[in-house]
Scaffold this motif. Structure first.
Motif, PDB file in Angstrom:
ATOM      1  N   ASP A  49      13.292  -2.122  11.683  1.00 47.80           N
ATOM      2  CA  ASP A  49      12.223  -3.110  11.503  1.00 47.80           C
ATOM      3  C   ASP A  49      12.688  -4.520  11.858  1.00 47.80           C
ATOM      4  N   ALA A  50      13.985  -4.778  11.716  1.00 48.41           N
ATOM      5  CA  ALA A  50      14.528  -6.108  12.018  1.00 48.41           C
ATOM      6  C   ALA A  50      14.796  -6.315  13.504  1.00 48.41           C
ATOM      7  N   GLY A  51      14.452  -5.319  14.315  1.00 53.66           N
ATOM      8  CA  GLY A  51      14.599  -5.485  15.759  1.00 53.66           C
ATOM      9  C   GLY A  51      15.607  -4.560  16.401  1.00 53.66           C
ATOM     10  N   GLY A  52      16.183  -3.634  15.622  1.00 54.88           N
ATOM     11  CA  GLY A  52      17.116  -2.675  16.197  1.00 54.88           C
ATOM     12  C   GLY A  52      16.445  -1.762  17.203  1.00 54.88           C
ATOM     13  N   THR A  53      17.244  -1.109  18.028  1.00 49.78           N
ATOM     14  CA  THR A  53      16.680  -0.260  19.072  1.00 49.78           C
ATOM     15  C   THR A  53      16.277   1.098  18.521  1.00 49.78           C
ATOM     16  N   PHE A 126      -7.805 -10.454  14.678  1.00 53.41           N
ATOM     17  CA  PHE A 126      -6.854 -11.148  13.816  1.00 53.41           C
ATOM     18  C   PHE A 126      -6.381 -12.433  14.487  1.00 53.41           C
ATOM     19  N   ALA A 127      -6.262 -13.487  13.692  1.00 53.84           N
ATOM     20  CA  ALA A 127      -5.816 -14.770  14.238  1.00 53.84           C
ATOM     21  C   ALA A 127      -4.368 -14.683  14.708  1.00 53.84           C
ATOM     22  N   HIS A 128      -3.513 -14.029  13.927  1.00 53.43           N
ATOM     23  CA  HIS A 128      -2.103 -13.888  14.268  1.00 53.43           C
ATOM     24  C   HIS A 128      -1.624 -12.508  13.835  1.00 53.43           C
ATOM     25  N   ARG A 129      -0.696 -11.959  14.612  1.00 59.60           N
ATOM     26  CA  ARG A 129      -0.029 -10.713  14.253  1.00 59.60           C
ATOM     27  C   ARG A 129       1.470 -11.003  14.237  1.00 59.60           C
ATOM     28  N   ILE A 130       2.033 -11.017  13.042  1.00 62.28           N
ATOM     29  CA  ILE A 130       3.419 -11.432  12.841  1.00 62.28           C
ATOM     30  C   ILE A 130       4.229 -10.202  12.446  1.00 62.28           C
ATOM     31  N   PHE A 131       5.279  -9.905  13.236  1.00 66.67           N
ATOM     32  CA  PHE A 131       6.044  -8.684  13.025  1.00 66.67           C
ATOM     33  C   PHE A 131       7.515  -8.988  12.760  1.00 66.67           C
ATOM     34  N   SER A 132       8.096  -8.194  11.866  1.00 62.62           N
ATOM     35  CA  SER A 132       9.493  -8.383  11.487  1.00 62.62           C
ATOM     36  C   SER A 132      10.437  -8.285  12.681  1.00 62.62           C
ATOM     37  N   ALA A 133      10.190  -7.328  13.571  1.00 67.19           N
ATOM     38  CA  ALA A 133      11.102  -7.138  14.699  1.00 67.19           C
ATOM     39  C   ALA A 133      11.172  -8.369  15.590  1.00 67.19           C
ATOM     40  N   ASP A 134      10.060  -9.070  15.727  1.00 67.74           N
ATOM     41  CA  ASP A 134      10.026 -10.261  16.576  1.00 67.74           C
ATOM     42  C   ASP A 134      10.759 -11.442  15.942  1.00 67.74           C
ATOM     43  N   LEU A 135      10.855 -11.429  14.610  1.00 65.43           N
ATOM     44  CA  LEU A 135      11.517 -12.516  13.886  1.00 65.43           C
ATOM     45  C   LEU A 135      12.945 -12.169  13.486  1.00 65.43           C
ATOM     46  N   ALA A 136      13.325 -10.893  13.622  1.00 66.80           N
ATOM     47  CA  ALA A 136      14.616 -10.397  13.126  1.00 66.80           C
ATOM     48  C   ALA A 136      14.755 -10.677  11.630  1.00 66.80           C
ATOM     49  N   LEU A 137      13.628 -10.545  10.930  1.00 74.01           N
ATOM     50  CA  LEU A 137      13.563 -10.733   9.486  1.00 74.01           C
ATOM     51  C   LEU A 137      12.634  -9.674   8.915  1.00 74.01           C
ATOM     52  N   VAL A 138      12.992  -9.107   7.774  1.00 75.01           N
ATOM     53  CA  VAL A 138      12.130  -8.114   7.149  1.00 75.01           C
ATOM     54  C   VAL A 138      11.750  -8.565   5.747  1.00 75.01           C
ATOM     55  N   LYS A 139      10.510  -8.256   5.373  1.00 74.30           N
ATOM     56  CA  LYS A 139      10.103  -8.481   3.990  1.00 74.30           C
ATOM     57  C   LYS A 139      10.996  -7.659   3.078  1.00 74.30           C
ATOM     58  N   PRO A 140      11.442  -8.208   1.961  1.00 74.90           N
ATOM     59  CA  PRO A 140      11.020  -9.463   1.317  1.00 74.90           C
ATOM     60  C   PRO A 140      11.919 -10.668   1.591  1.00 74.90           C
ATOM     61  N   ASP A 141      12.605 -10.721   2.734  1.00 73.35           N
ATOM     62  CA  ASP A 141      13.428 -11.890   3.056  1.00 73.35           C
ATOM     63  C   ASP A 141      12.581 -13.153   3.005  1.00 73.35           C
ATOM     64  N   ALA A 142      13.105 -14.169   2.335  1.00 77.85           N
ATOM     65  CA  ALA A 142      12.340 -15.416   2.172  1.00 77.85           C
ATOM     66  C   ALA A 142      11.953 -16.036   3.506  1.00 77.85           C
TER      67      ALA A 142
END
Length: 210
Positions: A49-53, A126-142
């Motif tokens: 989810d954090a962007g791994g292959t 949807f106005a925005h679609r925000i994904f963990s892989a694109d941010l290299a961050l996963v919930k619940p990371d602040a």
């Protein structure tokens, strides 16, 4: 307070839980018993989810790298397993969209699922679609909540965030976001509607773990 903005998780909020038949099919492709497969699937999911292959993810699950055709089939079936949509949520979203309330997505999702959801007609409004892989961050990371607020350009108190995992809601509330744990019950759907109608003392309610 300004105009409310509805921010939703995808898995087990907009979609239903992965069907048992899909999980069994994935386990069979991976050559594992269902129980062992499910444990490994979730144990290695955060890195994916954090962007791994996809190759690294499925290698970690199977203990050996899958061949190209098998890897493609695993990815296709995995993505498809998350595309069974919750009709009650869709009806709620129709009402919210009709009222002119902006709606966005904040989801833990690997790149393959994220790109499929970008193309999904059900999420086109949807106005925005925000994904963990694109941010290299996963919930619940602040950091993922800070990034979401920056993308929405909204004050935390104006955002109503809906997720099926209490830990994700707690992290959002630590940023001042109004949180609702999704249960899919009529009471939960009414709570979401009430939170969007104006200032309220929104409370979380117990919900299942995703």
């Amino acid at each position: 307070m300004g105009t409310p903005h509805l921010l939703l998780d995808f898995g087990e909020v907009i979609s239903v839980a992965q069907p048992a038949a899909d999980v069994s099919a994935l386990a069979a492709l991976a050559g594992l018993p269902v129980d062992a497969f499910s444990r490994l699937y979730w144990a290695h999911r955060p890195a994916y989810d954090a962007g791994g292959t996809a190759r690294d993810y499925w290698t970690a699950i199977m203990g050996a790298a899958p061949g190209g055709s098998l890897l493609r089939r695993l990815v296709e079936l995995d993505v498809a397993s998350w595309l069974h949509l919750n009709q009650e949520t869709l009806r709620l979203l129709d009402t919210v969209h009709a009222a002119g309330t902006p709606v966005s997505l904040l989801s833990n999702a690997p790149h393959d699922l994220a790109r499929e959801l970008d193309r999904h007609t059900g999420l086109a409004a949807f106005a925005h679609r925000i994904f963990s892989a694109d941010l290299a961050l996963v919930k619940p990371d602040a950091g993922i909540y800070s990034a979401a607020l920056a993308t929405l350009a909204a004050a935390p108190a104006d955002v109503v965030f809906v997720d099926d995992r209490p830990v994700n809601i707690a992290a959002a509330e630590a940023h001042g976001i109004r949180g609702i744990v999704f249960t899919g019950t009529p009471g939960c759907l009414s709570e979401i509607t009430a939170a969007l109608s104006g200032p309220s003392d929104t409370r979380t309610v117990p919900g299942p773990r995703h």
